[in-house]
Scaffold this motif. Structure first.
Motif, mmCIF file in Angstrom:
data_model
loop_
_atom_site.group_PDB
_atom_site.id
_atom_site.type_symbol
_atom_site.label_atom_id
_atom_site.label_comp_id
_atom_site.label_asym_id
_atom_site.label_seq_id
_atom_site.Cartn_x
_atom_site.Cartn_y
_atom_site.Cartn_z
ATOM 1 N N LEU A 150 -2.456 -8.491 -24.093
ATOM 2 C CA LEU A 150 -2.490 -7.055 -24.338
ATOM 3 C C LEU A 150 -3.728 -6.624 -25.128
ATOM 4 N N GLN A 151 -4.225 -7.500 -25.985
ATOM 5 C CA GLN A 151 -5.458 -7.183 -26.712
ATOM 6 C C GLN A 151 -6.592 -6.911 -25.738
ATOM 7 N N ARG A 152 -6.675 -7.708 -24.655
ATOM 8 C CA ARG A 152 -7.722 -7.497 -23.649
ATOM 9 C C ARG A 152 -7.535 -6.138 -22.965
ATOM 10 N N LYS A 153 -6.271 -5.831 -22.625
ATOM 11 C CA LYS A 153 -5.996 -4.545 -21.970
ATOM 12 C C LYS A 153 -6.271 -3.376 -22.918
ATOM 13 N N TYR A 154 -6.010 -3.587 -24.200
ATOM 14 C CA TYR A 154 -6.254 -2.545 -25.195
ATOM 15 C C TYR A 154 -7.745 -2.232 -25.296
ATOM 16 N N LEU A 155 -8.582 -3.249 -25.221
ATOM 17 C CA LEU A 155 -10.024 -3.031 -25.239
ATOM 18 C C LEU A 155 -10.469 -2.235 -24.017
ATOM 19 N N ASP A 156 -9.954 -2.602 -22.840
ATOM 20 C CA ASP A 156 -10.279 -1.860 -21.613
ATOM 21 C C ASP A 156 -9.816 -0.411 -21.716
ATOM 22 N N TYR A 157 -8.616 -0.225 -22.250
ATOM 23 C CA TYR A 157 -8.070 1.121 -22.415
ATOM 24 C C TYR A 157 -8.983 1.968 -23.296
ATOM 25 N N GLN A 158 -9.470 1.392 -24.395
ATOM 26 C CA GLN A 158 -10.338 2.146 -25.297
ATOM 27 C C GLN A 158 -11.660 2.515 -24.638
ATOM 28 N N VAL A 159 -12.193 1.612 -23.820
ATOM 29 C CA VAL A 159 -13.429 1.922 -23.087
ATOM 30 C C VAL A 159 -13.188 3.089 -22.136
ATOM 31 N N ASN A 160 -12.057 3.056 -21.432
ATOM 32 C CA ASN A 160 -11.747 4.112 -20.468
ATOM 33 C C ASN A 160 -11.596 5.476 -21.138
ATOM 34 N N ILE A 161 -10.830 5.522 -22.227
ATOM 35 C CA ILE A 161 -10.644 6.827 -22.874
ATOM 36 C C ILE A 161 -11.944 7.259 -23.564
ATOM 37 N N GLY A 162 -12.725 6.291 -24.035
ATOM 38 C CA GLY A 162 -14.021 6.625 -24.628
ATOM 39 C C GLY A 162 -14.938 7.292 -23.622
ATOM 40 N N ASN A 163 -14.969 6.753 -22.413
ATOM 41 C CA ASN A 163 -15.797 7.353 -21.357
ATOM 42 C C ASN A 163 -15.315 8.756 -21.002
ATOM 43 N N ALA A 169 -16.062 25.421 -22.675
ATOM 44 C CA ALA A 169 -15.735 26.023 -23.971
ATOM 45 C C ALA A 169 -14.667 25.246 -24.731
ATOM 46 N N ASP A 170 -13.755 24.627 -23.984
ATOM 47 C CA ASP A 170 -12.650 23.901 -24.619
ATOM 48 C C ASP A 170 -12.873 22.389 -24.597
ATOM 49 N N SER A 171 -14.123 21.957 -24.528
ATOM 50 C CA SER A 171 -14.420 20.519 -24.405
ATOM 51 C C SER A 171 -13.920 19.718 -25.606
ATOM 52 N N ALA A 172 -14.030 20.288 -26.803
ATOM 53 C CA ALA A 172 -13.571 19.568 -28.004
ATOM 54 C C ALA A 172 -12.061 19.383 -27.973
ATOM 55 N N GLU A 173 -11.349 20.415 -27.535
ATOM 56 C CA GLU A 173 -9.892 20.314 -27.440
ATOM 57 C C GLU A 173 -9.477 19.287 -26.395
ATOM 58 N N LYS A 174 -10.190 19.253 -25.263
ATOM 59 C CA LYS A 174 -9.896 18.265 -24.230
ATOM 60 C C LYS A 174 -10.136 16.848 -24.730
ATOM 61 N N ALA A 175 -11.215 16.660 -25.495
ATOM 62 C CA ALA A 175 -11.507 15.339 -26.052
ATOM 63 C C ALA A 175 -10.409 14.902 -27.015
ATOM 64 N N GLN A 176 -9.896 15.852 -27.792
ATOM 65 C CA GLN A 176 -8.804 15.537 -28.721
ATOM 66 C C GLN A 176 -7.545 15.122 -27.984
ATOM 67 N N LEU A 177 -7.240 15.813 -26.889
ATOM 68 C CA LEU A 177 -6.059 15.483 -26.095
ATOM 69 C C LEU A 177 -6.167 14.087 -25.500
ATOM 70 N N ILE A 178 -7.373 13.704 -25.083
ATOM 71 C CA ILE A 178 -7.580 12.373 -24.505
ATOM 72 C C ILE A 178 -7.327 11.288 -25.549
ATOM 73 N N SER A 179 -7.737 11.515 -26.776
ATOM 74 C CA SER A 179 -7.595 10.508 -27.836
ATOM 75 C C SER A 179 -6.227 10.538 -28.514
ATOM 76 N N ALA A 180 -5.431 11.571 -28.237
ATOM 77 C CA ALA A 180 -4.156 11.755 -28.955
ATOM 78 C C ALA A 180 -3.171 10.602 -28.772
ATOM 79 N N PRO A 181 -2.968 10.054 -27.543
ATOM 80 C CA PRO A 181 -1.983 8.963 -27.416
ATOM 81 C C PRO A 181 -2.321 7.734 -28.263
ATOM 82 N N LYS A 182 -3.595 7.368 -28.338
ATOM 83 C CA LYS A 182 -3.979 6.212 -29.155
ATOM 84 C C LYS A 182 -3.674 6.482 -30.630
#
Length: 272
Positions: free
Chosen positions: A115-128, A139-152
């Motif tokens: 799972l550690q390996r999958k967690y690293l891949d997951y972070q790369v994906n949400i980072g991108n 206009a709402d790009s910051a809010e969208k970025a926050q929503l993407i990072s919210a589950p982590k």
């Protein structure tokens, strides 16, 4: 293109044991809890279904003889799924042992290592995805970025809350999961069996990244404190509301938070 099912609508098994006991189980979209006395066939039902799924999730041509799945949409040929078994036994598989490092000694350790390996891949994906959102110029790009990072962030908050009595917190500056306890850094393999079990379950759900998928769990309450058992289903759905849970249990605590109507007795889906 591979077409994935959103969830399983029905499981049918012609014979659970040597030509006996026909199973037909109509499933709920989100939560399905299979109950019954020891030896009635709860784990056998789950095992027969999982054994019929290929590692990548392709199922019609891999299903065991006499096992049928009805899925939604009905023309899907693939299923995203995970299986969690809760017994923290010593590692015996020689292939696994040859790949592991010295910190790994049990099956839960090996699951955490993977799972550690999958967690690293997951972070790369949400980072991108966060970078793409911020660079979109919307206009709402910051809010969208926050929503993407919210589950982590929610995952980290949940783990910190669950582990608060022992003073363990996730080190949020690390790419891999590490814990701090009274100034000492801990690997996940140094946790108790119950802590490992909960971490495996919630991390498995997180890295599926809100996809529609099926989570099979065989007696997930083993090693979990009763308060964690009560919260288990709610926490899973909070991290991924698109998951379909199919679990077996002996624990009344697992269904205490309003899940009684999702319980199915094996005898109720069996033709004798």
């Amino acid at each position: 293109m591979q077409k994935y099912a959103d969830y399983i609508e029905e499981i049918e098994i012609d014979s659970l044991w040597s030509g006996k006991k026909h199973i037909r189980w109509t499933l709920d979209r989100q939560v399905n809890i299979l109950s019954g006395i020891n030896g009635v066939g709860k784990s056998t039902i789950l095992n027969k279904v999982v054994r019929g799924l290929s590692q990548g999730g392709e199922f019609p041509s891999h299903l065991l003889k006499g096992v049928r799945l009805k899925v939604s949409p009905d023309d899907a040929k693939w299923i995203r799924y995970d299986i969690i078994r809760s017994f923290d036994r010593p590692l015996m598989n020689s292939d696994s042992i040859s790949k592991m490092d010295t910190n790994l000694s049990t099956e839960l350790d090996w699951q955490l290592f993977q799972l550690q390996r999958k967690y690293l891949d997951y972070q790369v994906n949400i980072g991108n995805r966060i970078i793409a959102a911020l660079q979109s110029g919307e206009a709402d790009s910051a809010e969208k970025a926050q929503l993407i990072s919210a589950p982590k962030k929610r995952f980290q908050d949940i783990i910190d809350d669950l582990f608060t009595e022992t003073g363990k917190t996730i080190i949020r500056t690390e790419n891999e999961i590490r814990f701090s306890q009274m100034g000492e850094e801990l690997f996940p393999y140094q946790l108790s069996s119950g802590e490992k079990q909960m971490l495996v379950i919630l991390l498995t759900v997180l890295v599926e990244d809100n996809e529609n998928y099926v989570l099979f769990m065989d007696e997930p309450e083993v090693s979990l404190h009763i308060d964690w058992q009560k919260r288990l289903i709610d926490l899973i759905l909070e991290l991924n509301p698109n998951v379909q849970i199919i679990l077996t249990t002996h624990s009344p605590a697992v269904i205490m938070n309003g899940w009684m109507d999702k319980v199915t007795e094996v005898t109720d889906i069996t033709d004798k």
